[in-house]
Design an enzyme around this catalytic site. Structure first.
Site, PDB file in Angstrom:
ATOM      1  N   ASN A   6       0.865  -1.181   0.000  1.00  0.00           N
ATOM      2  CA  ASN A   6       0.000   0.000   0.000  1.00  0.00           C
ATOM      3  C   ASN A   6       0.900   1.229   0.000  1.00  0.00           C
ATOM      4  OD1 ASN A   6      -1.878   1.999   0.407  1.00  0.00           O
ATOM      5  ND2 ASN A   6      -2.204   1.538   2.589  1.00  0.00           N
ATOM      6  N   HIS A  93      -9.588   1.447   4.897  1.00  0.00           N
ATOM      7  CA  HIS A  93      -8.318   1.644   5.615  1.00  0.00           C
ATOM      8  C   HIS A  93      -8.542   2.654   6.734  1.00  0.00           C
ATOM      9  CE1 HIS A  93      -4.142   2.735   6.398  1.00  0.00           C
ATOM     10  NE2 HIS A  93      -3.785   1.644   5.739  1.00  0.00           N
ATOM     11  N   GLU A 142      -5.626  -4.641  11.021  1.00  0.00           N
ATOM     12  CA  GLU A 142      -4.694  -3.515  11.109  1.00  0.00           C
ATOM     13  C   GLU A 142      -5.041  -2.649  12.325  1.00  0.00           C
ATOM     14  OE1 GLU A 142      -2.608  -2.676   7.072  1.00  0.00           O
ATOM     15  OE2 GLU A 142      -4.168  -1.234   7.489  1.00  0.00           O
TER      16      GLU A 142
HETATM   17  C1  PEP Z   1      -0.904   0.253   5.911  1.00  0.00           C
HETATM   18  O1  PEP Z   1      -0.830   1.279   5.263  1.00  0.00           O
HETATM   19  O2  PEP Z   1      -1.852  -0.503   5.741  1.00  0.00           O
HETATM   20  C2  PEP Z   1       0.148  -0.047   6.881  1.00  0.00           C
HETATM   21  C3  PEP Z   1       0.056  -1.149   7.565  1.00  0.00           C
HETATM   22  O3  PEP Z   1       1.163   0.873   7.018  1.00  0.00           O
HETATM   23  P1  PEP Z   1       2.596   0.597   7.709  1.00  0.00           P
HETATM   24  O4  PEP Z   1       3.128  -0.689   7.163  1.00  0.00           O
HETATM   25  O5  PEP Z   1       3.423   1.787   7.314  1.00  0.00           O
HETATM   26  O6  PEP Z   1       2.381   0.511   9.194  1.00  0.00           O
END
Ligand code: PEP
Length: 221
Positions: A6, A93, A142
């Site tokens: 991403n 997200h 997440e």
């Molecule tokens: C994301 O954008 O879904 C993400 C997990 O970002 P990062 O890996 O920078 O924590």
């Protein structure tokens, strides 16, 4: 197993193409490994063309799509239009929920749009209580505290939440982990029983780091 990059709001067309030129040839042709890149909408078409012309084992995705069908919605990217260039889209997200007031209801509308135009939805869940619309087969756990902070969740807790999501929505649901994943910690998440891959923000911008993670995944298969 999924490894999904991403890029968020990073990389212009030149930078995006240089990433693809470097990463593309190094992605193993392993059918069990699905490597996906989600550039900005501006770069999607060029990235897609580079992937097709060179025959890379890389899927192109979107970071979001409109909750509306095509029509009078200035600035929106409709699923029907994105469908020409993407196979999958990140939806819900936490950065979209935080900065653009996206709600569970909006996410459900986006999932419906994606479904109508045959785009696979990757729904981001902040925890096991985030609603997952019916028919979604791919989610990413997440936790907000872990995104872009350098403070990931533990692999054990990520595995527990993945299990809870599967218990709730069906064992066929594939659950990814996302939040401060690096080449140092990737193996620990990918080795968990209930985790089917990674959604990667910051570490996906750096080609060397991203390739290392792809190799780690390939070696586990
Ligand atoms: C994301 O954008 O879904 C993400 C997990 O970002 P990062 O890996 O920078 O924590």
């Amino acid at each position: 197993m999924w490894i999904i990059a991403n890029w968020k709001s990073n990389k212009n067309i030149t930078e995006a193409l240089s990433w693809v030129d470097e990463v593309g040839p190094q992605i193993p042709r392993n059918e069990a490994l699905k490597v996906v890149v989600c550039p900005t909408v501006m770069c999607i078409e060029d990235v897609k063309k580079a992937v097709i012309v060179n025959g890379y084992h890389l899927t192109v995705g979107a970071q979001d799509l409109s909750s509306f069908d095509e029509g009078a919605y200035t600035g929106e990217e409709a699923a029907r239009i994105l469908k020409d260039v993407v196979d999958i889209s990140i939806l819900g997200h936490s950065e979209r929920r935080q900065h653009f007031n996206e709600t569970d209801e909006t996410v459900a509308e986006k999932v419906a749009q994606a479904k109508q135009y045959n785009i696979e939805s990757l729904v981001c869940c902040q925890d096991e209580n985030t609603p997952v619309p019916l028919g979604v087969k791919l989610v990413a756990y997440e936790p907000v505290f872990a995104i872009g902070t350098g403070t990931p969740d533990t692999p054990q807790n990520a595995n527990n939440v993945a299990k809870l999501l599967k218990d709730k929505h069906g064992s066929e649901l594939e659950v990814l982990y996302g939040g401060s994943v690096t080449s140092e910690n990737a193996k620990a998440y990918l080795s968990q029983e209930n985790i089917s891959g990674l959604l990667i923000g910051k570490s996906s911008l750096d080609t060397t780091e991203f390739i290392k993670i792809v190799e780690i995944a390939d070696n586990l298969l």
